[in-house]
Design an enzyme around this catalytic site. Structure first.
Site, PDB file in Angstrom:
ATOM      1  N   GLU A  24       0.839  -1.202   0.000  1.00  0.00           N
ATOM      2  CA  GLU A  24       0.000   0.000   0.000  1.00  0.00           C
ATOM      3  C   GLU A  24       0.873   1.250   0.000  1.00  0.00           C
ATOM      4  OE1 GLU A  24      -3.989  -0.618   2.337  1.00  0.00           O
ATOM      5  OE2 GLU A  24      -2.310  -1.344   3.569  1.00  0.00           O
ATOM      6  N   TYR A  56     -13.893  27.019  -1.259  1.00  0.00           N
ATOM      7  CA  TYR A  56     -13.927  25.559  -1.358  1.00  0.00           C
ATOM      8  C   TYR A  56     -12.907  25.007  -2.353  1.00  0.00           C
ATOM      9  CZ  TYR A  56     -17.460  26.760  -4.928  1.00  0.00           C
ATOM     10  OH  TYR A  56     -18.149  27.309  -5.973  1.00  0.00           O
ATOM     11  N   GLU A  76      -7.898   6.609   9.678  1.00  0.00           N
ATOM     12  CA  GLU A  76      -8.340   7.434  10.799  1.00  0.00           C
ATOM     13  C   GLU A  76      -7.405   8.631  10.979  1.00  0.00           C
ATOM     14  OE1 GLU A  76      -9.771   3.233  11.815  1.00  0.00           O
ATOM     15  OE2 GLU A  76      -8.113   4.144  10.728  1.00  0.00           O
ATOM     16  N   LYS A 102     -11.784   4.448   1.369  1.00  0.00           N
ATOM     17  CA  LYS A 102     -10.677   3.646   0.856  1.00  0.00           C
ATOM     18  C   LYS A 102     -11.278   2.486   0.063  1.00  0.00           C
ATOM     19  CE  LYS A 102      -6.401   1.450   2.427  1.00  0.00           C
ATOM     20  NZ  LYS A 102      -5.573   1.119   3.612  1.00  0.00           N
TER      21      LYS A 102
END
Length: 123
Positions: A24, A56, A76, A102
């Protein structure tokens, strides 16, 4: 107390290198972030002035930069760091909800998505 106004960004996508497995961190994968910005838009609406609201576009750039930036083991951590960066960089935002998806998480059974949702505020 009135409910705060919100600006919602959905689907901000970039390749990140977050995860606990070596592949990963080496190969990367897409991460998708949604953010709800809590802010009072009254002054901006009254004056039609971008400086009085949350830009934004700039928030989206901040989010994409964090996805592509420093590698974290956990989504997290990415979610909390993103919420903290938005609050630190955009004083007009009083609170933020950040959802990190994810979709290609290394799970061995069929699944649609993995996501974490965090809420942070100035108070």
């Amino acid at each position: 107390m009135n409910r705060p106004d919100t600006i919602t960004l959905t689907g901000i996508t970039a390749i990140g290198y977050h995860g606990v497995f070596g592949h990963e961190k080496r190969d990367g994968q897409p991460f998708v972030v949604d953010a709800v910005l809590h802010t009072d838009v009254s002054a901006a609406a009254a004056t039609d002035d971008l400086a009085k609201t949350a830009d934004y576009g700039a928030v989206a750039e901040t989010i994409a930069g964090l996805i592509r930036g420093k590698s974290f083991d956990l989504i997290e951590t990415l979610a909390v760091r993103t919420a903290e960066a938005i609050l630190a960089g955009f004083p007009v935002i009083s609170a933020v909800e950040v959802r990190v998806h994810k979709p290609k998480a290394p799970i061995q059974v069929p699944f649609g998505d993995v996501e974490i949702n965090v809420f942070r505020s100035r108070t």
